[in-house]
Write an enzyme that holds these catalytic residues in place. Structure first.
Site, PDB file in Angstrom:
ATOM      1  N   ARG A  15       0.841  -1.207   0.000  1.00 47.38           N
ATOM      2  CA  ARG A  15       0.000   0.000   0.000  1.00 47.38           C
ATOM      3  C   ARG A  15       0.879   1.262   0.000  1.00 47.38           C
ATOM      4  NH1 ARG A  15      -0.615   4.646   2.694  1.00 47.38           N
ATOM      5  NH2 ARG A  15      -0.218   3.553   4.645  1.00 47.38           N
ATOM      6  N   CYS A 245      10.941   9.261  -1.087  1.00 49.61           N
ATOM      7  CA  CYS A 245      10.286  10.567  -1.062  1.00 49.61           C
ATOM      8  C   CYS A 245      10.960  11.418  -2.118  1.00 49.61           C
ATOM      9  CB  CYS A 245      10.424  11.209   0.315  1.00 49.61           C
ATOM     10  SG  CYS A 245       9.880  12.919   0.339  1.00 49.61           S
TER      11      CYS A 245
HETATM   12 ZN    ZN Z   1       3.458   6.130   5.385  1.00 53.00          ZN
END
Ligand code: ZN
Length: 320
Positions: A15, A245
């Protein structure tokens, strides 16, 4: 907690990891990952999120993955839902655990789900009614996750008082438990200790057992140890730290499952997870996503010579 483990690791890569990358992992590869995770001893996998495919096409097959996970004996199948519609889909699919995030930073909440706190709490109240109306045996575990609890990339400092107020509001809205989430990788160990203790005072010790940590600034495992030392025993982690990120080059997303398992086992805590099987999963994932960097120190360095995992020590139920 199962008798054969001291710590529960929830694999959230399918996820949190997959939603953060551009590539779409084919459903068959996701199923193979979930099966391999369960076979390696991972007891809980967050298989996806019930969000519109137009928003996150990477996770469009979540219902099929829930069905797949439910077919694996002993596996807890967890999903994330942002709203009531998602919760209906999660219930229909038969998820064992439903996590609804509530951003403590209202700016982040508006940006992320286009709802302020009052609107989001209304939505969660409806989800609570839906879930709690189900017969006990069919009722999924409902977790309200306090995201951006340690700081926000939009608002900066997030007041702890606000975290506590929203935790109480989540429990009043019908959640069975709250979770703590360092969405932005801002947390430090002192803050983790302080906030966990404060939350226990606010909502009760059994209403917070887990934490979701990111390794954006390299403090992921230090924060995990801090949480462990005050008494939390459930950790989200992602295989290969998948996700990353885009704003912090070289920084992994979630704490890396392989490194977390190594650390805990080396500390004498049983995760119930077989390390060699975990490395095999990592190889499969890398094969399926050749362009994605995978993170983690232990897979690169190898296990220390003579390493004895706690899960394999005499007296544990694995016993080998
Ligand atoms: Zn997270």
């Amino acid at each position: 907690m199962r008798a054969d483990r001291d710590v529960l690791i929830s694999e959230v890569g399918p996820r949190d990891g997959l939603q953060s990358i551009q590539a779409i992992l084919p459903t068959a590869a996701k199923k193979a990952w979930i099966s391999a995770a369960a076979a390696s001893g991972i007891a809980e996998v967050e298989v996806g999120s019930f969000v519109p495919a137009s928003v996150l096409p990477q996770l469009a097959d979540t219902a099929e993955l829930v069905a797949h996970g439910r077919g694996i004996s002993g596996l807890t199948v967890a999903v994330l839902v942002p709203n009531f519609k998602g919760a209906q889909a999660a219930v229909a699919a038969g998820a064992h655990k439903i996590t609804v995030p509530l951003s403590v930073s209202e700016t982040h909440s508006l940006r992320n789900v286009r709802r302020n706190h009052a609107q989001m709490l209304d939505e969660i109240r409806r989800i609570g009614e839906l879930v709690n109306a189900l017969p006990e045996g069919q009722r999924p575990h409902l977790e309200g996750s306090l995201s951006t609890a340690f700081g926000c990339t939009l608002e900066g400092v997030v007041p702890e008082k606000r975290v506590l107020e929203l935790a109480v509001a989540l429990m009043e809205a019908g959640c069975h438990e709250v979770g703590l989430s360092d969405t932005t990788g801002y947390a430090n160990p002192a803050q983790v200790r302080r906030l966990v203790r404060a939350l226990w005072s606010a909502v009760g010790r059994h209403q917070l057992s887990g934490i979701h940590l990111h390794n954006t600034r390299g403090l992921g495992l230090a924060n995990a140890v801090a949480a462990l030392e005050v008494g939390l025993n459930t950790f989200d982690a992602s295989l290969g730290g998948l996700g990353g990120c885009p704003f912090a080059p070289g920084a992994s997303g979630n704490i890396v499952t392989e490194d977390l398992v190594f650390m805990l086992e080396a500390m004498g805590l049983r995760t119930g997870i077989d390390y060699a099987a975990l490395l095999a999963q990592r190889a499969l994932l890398q094969q399926a996503l050749p362009a994605e960097p995978l993170y983690g120190m232990v897979p690169l360095a190898g296990l220390p010579l003579g390493f004895q995992p706690a899960s394999a020590s005499p007296g544990s139920s694995k016993g080998s």
